[in-house]
Design a protein around this motif. Structure first.
Motif, short mmCIF file in Angstrom:
data_model
loop_
_atom_site.label_atom_id
_atom_site.label_comp_id
_atom_site.label_asym_id
_atom_site.label_seq_id
_atom_site.Cartn_x
_atom_site.Cartn_y
_atom_site.Cartn_z
N HIS A 88 14.95 42.59 33.05
CA HIS A 88 14.53 43.81 33.75
C HIS A 88 13.64 43.43 34.93
N ASP A 133 11.50 41.49 28.49
CA ASP A 133 11.07 41.85 27.14
C ASP A 133 11.86 41.15 26.04
N HIS A 143 17.96 40.80 22.81
CA HIS A 143 16.55 40.53 23.15
C HIS A 143 15.92 39.53 22.18
ZN ZN Z 1 14.98 45.11 27.53
#
Ligand code: ZN
Ligand code: AMP
Ligand code: FE
Ligand code: FE
Length: 298
Positions: free
Chosen positions: A40, A15, A257
């Motif tokens: 992830h 993500d 991120h």
């Molecule tokens: Zn994440």
């Protein structure tokens, strides 16, 4: 003192916003010497990140971040470092976890759409989720759809108003399964952000944290992310002391991120007194356990 390392980063294989190569270049530009890619449930970006690291002179440690659950702790995150990312058992397990994530992402969108309908608002488009999330699908992808539609202005608001109330639990491994999977791929298992242990990111009491930390110890976890975005000196000292007591490694990572987020690449906190040999000790632990990192996996 700030360290030239960041051992917790996400790319667009999960993500995060950037490709593994872009991420490594940004790390180089930020003056970092050692990073780890920890997507992830995915190691899909590692080959590219390692190659990019070689091109621009950044050490890239292969990594992953798994979600585990145990009793009331619905969102324990486990980092795996220095794993052989080509290990078939690991890849088989991650492929299955990603398939479940994709289905779960669509279920969450359907739940949110019911809520939006009740509010007389237009639904989110599931096709857009598929477009946006090509790797490991996560709730932050849905948060972006909500922001694009104007239903939230930032990620935390999207979680508070939609993603926490409409969450669908994803398949998670038990601590034992997660740790064993990382060990099967010859990785080092580290408990991520020890204050965040549930899917709702409830702040845990010190006693609950300790209970879980001790449980994870019995399951063979080898380290703890003592330095994490937003942690203050007394939290860091507390986890470092626990690590010393139980002969655990400590790691340090931002959980970066995207640029627009609250968390910045390589920024582990300002004015902190941090041990300078974190990455070195992680490498040494690998060597003690498994010997030299096999060049053949690279
Ligand atoms: Zn994440
Ligand atoms: P997932 O693995 O799909 O459940 O998504 C978890 C990710 O969503 C975490 O790693 C965070 O990046 C983000 N996240 C989870 N809870 C929140 C929250 N309450 N506010 C903002 N971001 C969150
Ligand atoms: Fe996490
Ligand atoms: Fe993370």
């Amino acid at each position: 003192m700030s360290l030239p390392i960041d051992l917790h980063l996400h790319s667009h294989c999960s993500d995060g916003a950037y490709s593994p190569r872009e991420l490594v270049r940004k790390a180089k530009a930020a003056g970092l010497k050692t990073i780890a890619l920890t997507d992830h449930d995915s190691v899909e970006g590692i080959t590219e990140a390692v190659a990019a690291g070689k091109e621009c002179g950044v050490e890239v440690i292969p990594g992953v971040e798994l979600s585990l659950n145990y009793e009331e702790y619905s969102g324990i995150h486990l980092l795996g470092y220095y794993l052989n990312w080509r290990n078939p058992l690991l890849n088989e397990a991650l492929t299955e976890l990603r398939q479940v994530r994709a289905q779960r992402g669509e279920m969450i969108v359907e739940k949110i759409n019911l809520l939006l309908k009740q509010q007389g608002k237009l639904p989110l488009d599931i096709a857009k989720l598929r477009e946006k999330a090509k790797g490991s699908v996560g709730r932050p992808h849905i948060s972006q759809l909500l922001i694009e539609k104007g239903y939230a202005t930032y990620q935390q608001e999207a979680f508070d108003r939609f993603l926490v109330p409409c969450n669908v639990p994803k398949k998670k491994l038990s601590p034992h399964e997660g740790i064993e999977l990382i060990k099967a791929a010859k990785g080092i298992a580290v408990l991520a952000h020890p204050t965040i242990l549930t899917d709702e990111r409830r702040e845990e009491s010190a006693a609950d944290q300790l209970e879980l930390i001790h449980y994870m110890l019995t399951q063979g976890r080898e380290g703890i992310e003592a330095v994490y975005s937003g942690y203050n000196q007394s939290q860091i000292d507390y986890y470092c002391e626990l690590a010393r007591k139980h002969n655990l490694l400590i790691t340090a990572g931002s959980d970066f991120h995207r640029q627009e987020g609250r968390i910045k690449l390589g920024q582990l906190g300002t004015g902190l007194n941090l041990p300078g040999d974190i990455a070195q000790r992680l490498g040494e632990r690998y060597k003690e356990k498994y010997g030299d990192y096999p060049i053949t996996v690279i």
